[in-house]
Write a protein that holds these residues in place. Structure first.
Motif, short mmCIF file in Angstrom:
data_model
loop_
_atom_site.label_atom_id
_atom_site.label_comp_id
_atom_site.label_asym_id
_atom_site.label_seq_id
_atom_site.Cartn_x
_atom_site.Cartn_y
_atom_site.Cartn_z
N THR A 152 -3.47 3.17 7.87
CA THR A 152 -3.18 3.21 6.43
C THR A 152 -1.69 3.01 6.22
N ALA A 156 -0.62 -0.52 0.70
CA ALA A 156 -1.26 -1.65 1.38
C ALA A 156 -2.04 -2.55 0.43
N PRO A 157 -2.66 -2.04 -0.67
CA PRO A 157 -3.32 -2.95 -1.60
C PRO A 157 -2.36 -3.94 -2.26
N LYS A 160 -0.41 -6.01 2.52
CA LYS A 160 -1.20 -5.58 3.69
C LYS A 160 -0.55 -5.96 5.02
N GLU A 163 -0.23 -3.31 7.89
CA GLU A 163 -1.53 -2.92 8.46
C GLU A 163 -2.04 -4.00 9.41
N LEU A 182 -8.99 -0.68 8.30
CA LEU A 182 -7.75 -0.91 7.57
C LEU A 182 -7.93 -0.49 6.11
N HIS A 184 -6.51 -1.23 3.28
CA HIS A 184 -6.51 -2.18 2.16
C HIS A 184 -7.87 -2.85 1.98
N GLU A 185 -8.74 -2.73 2.98
CA GLU A 185 -10.09 -3.29 2.90
C GLU A 185 -11.09 -2.27 2.36
N ARG A 454 -7.60 -5.84 -5.66
CA ARG A 454 -6.22 -5.92 -5.19
C ARG A 454 -5.24 -5.99 -6.35
#
Length: 519
Positions: A152, A156-157, A160, A163, A182, A184-185, A454
């Motif tokens: 994390t 990250a959104p 990324k 990450e 990860l 952001h996913e 995102r």
């Protein structure tokens, strides 16, 4: 003619249906859910195939909505050995990972926890350069000790990059087979909730893998070579590979399967769905044939998360709910239930525990078991209990409505026989054919989806090109999950301006869905 099996695991029953290619029900069954979950799934599968008389080689698809991952988190069992890596020093040192996680779960997850220099500001600028050397040291330290890694990074959104670089280093040292989650996913902007969701996802990878392999092997043992899909908690499906990468998306797929099944059976795209099982009643909202998504953080097994979840209200009322009558004439309804032991413990079946089912049967509201076994009960008291049960459901319906206007209500689930044909707040109450197995039907008829959420800087490409990019990303995710590219449509899109971010930023969420790919 090809066929498909849909199986959904509930707290009390495991339901299974076999549908033809026109989505007509060929056979259906309900079997008690077993303590290990898998045994009940295999029994339901064998029963529904045996009833149908359909040649096994013509069964092309098998869809499973399962509680394996939910149970593993709640019971703290069968969890992966996880390494937790947060990229966010020095900015986040004051609040360590796993803060707020219940002690018994934290003890499973806190053995390998690290905070690395790096991460980004809310506008995409680096807080600090990524500490690559520290990541290599961590990778060598955890090698051979963990089988899953949760990464994390701060914001990250928005960006990324850190990450992805961290994952590259971990794979370089630990090998390409290591499971990496990860953030952001998986989650949204909030750091702690997104981190928690990522850790939980990493913790249940092996559970999902075992469930998938067991289901595939059980199908093969029955002579069925079908393409296997898992239910997601947005009412759509994902293939096995996708499910093993994002197993947390199976959590709460049961109620969403019921919502999708209710929509199909009642031929309504917008309504409230009341799903009455043996343990709980779940109320959800249909919008354009899909479940409404929750906009709030959601707790799973005592852990606060912010990944995609359906908007549901659950109350402790179902067919097996225990009714206690006190000496002063007062009573309590649940929230505990006899669950899958209803056929042994319910009074109408010869047991000694008064349940919600017994109340409905004694009052002539339902025809289950032997009504003579409850004929001696005080009807006046039972009527008061029954009215209280209905009030509980009506209050939950009222909570889920967004206006005072009456709305259509679809009743599904085996326990829905307990409810009347009129409810306050409902413009009409619909109990469609096959309502008892709506969850399994919802799993069988579901489409495959992909979703992207995102933060984009609209100044970079302009609004139209940014939304087109987000749509393409969602379509790509749907294809990865197993959808036929030629059938994919955008089913939901939202963009929310973020005034506090530079670059004319917006949070964009797009969902794409399509029918199953035959390949």
């Amino acid at each position: 003619m090809s066929y498909r099996i849909g199986i959904d695991v509930g707290g009390t029953h495991t339901d299974a249906v076999l549908l033809d290619e026109k989505y007509q029900v060929i056979s259906e069954t309900k079997t008690p859910t077993t303590a290990d979950v898998s045994t009940g799934i295999y029994k339901a599968m064998r029963e529904v195939i045996g009833k149908s008389g359909v040649p096994r080689e013509k069964i092309r698809y098998a869809m499973l909505g399962t509680t394996h991952c939910t149970n593993a988190i709640v019971e703290r069992k069968r969890l992966n050995k996880v390494a937790v890596i947060r990229i966010g020093a020095p900015a986040t040192l004051a609040v360590k990972p796993l803060v707020g996680v219940p002690d018994d779960l934290r003890s499973h997850l806190e053995k390998y926890v690290y905070i690395v220099r790096g991460g980004h500001e809310f506008d995409g600028r680096e807080i600090a350069p990524l500490d690559v050397e520290h990541l290599y040291r961590i990778a060598n330290e955890i090698k051979g000790k963990v089988d899953s890694v949760a990464i994390t990074s701060v914001f990250a959104p928005v960006s990324k990059d850190h990450e992805l670089k961290a994952a590259e280093i971990i794979r370089e040292v630990l090998g390409s087979d290591i499971a990496i989650s990860l953030s952001h996913e998986i989650g949204s902007i909030g750091l702690l909730e997104r981190e928690n969701a990522t850790i939980l996802n990493a913790a249940v990878v092996n559970v999902a893998k075992t469930a998938a392999e067991g289901f595939i092997n059980a199908l093969k043992a029955e002579g069925i070579n079908a393409k296997v899909f898992f239910g997601q908690n947005d009412g759509t499906l994902m293939n096995v590979e996708y499910a093993m990468k994002y197993p947390i998306l199976t959590i709460s797929c049961g109620p969403t399967n019921s919502i999708r099944g209710a929509s199909y059976l009642a031929k309504l795209s917008d309504a409230l769905v009341v799903d009455v099982g043996g343990t709980t009643t779940d109320i959800g909202v249909l919008i354009h044939s899909f479940p409404r998504e929750s906009s709030l953080a959601v707790e799973i097994g005592g852990v606060r998360t912010n990944f995609r979840m359906p908007d549901l209200v659950s109350i402790g009322l179902g067919g097996g709910t225990i009714i206690r009558i006190h000496q002063d004439g007062s009573f309590t309804i649940g929230p505990d239930s006899v669950g899958y032991q209803l056929p042994e413990k319910g009074m109408v079946f010869g047991g000694d525990t008064l349940t919600a089912t017994d109340v409905a049967v004694a009052l002539g509201k339902a025809k289950i078991g032997d009504p003579h076994k409850v004929a001696h009960l005080d009807k006046e008291l039972l009527n008061r209990i029954y009215h209280k049960m209905i009030e509980m459901v009506e209050a939950a319906i009222d909570k889920m409505k967004t206006s005072a206007e009456p709305v259509p209500v679809i009743l599904v689930g085996g326990g829905s026989v307990l409810l009347p044909d009129q409810l306050k707040g409902a413009s009409k109450v619909i109990r469609p054919d096959h309502f008892g197995v709506a969850n399994a039907i919802g799993a069988a008829i579901a489409q495959v989806s992909g979703q992207v959420e995102r933060v984009f800087a609209l100044d970079e490409l302009g609004r139209e090109k940014t939304l087109e990019l987000a749509k393409k990303m969602a379509v790509d995710e749907a294809i990865k999950a197993g959808a036929n590219p030629e059938t994919i449509e955008i089913v939901d899109m939202e963009d929310v301006p973020l005034a506090y971010l530079p670059g004319n930023a917006a949070r964009v969420r797009v969902k794409a869905a399509g029918v199953l790919s035959a390949s």
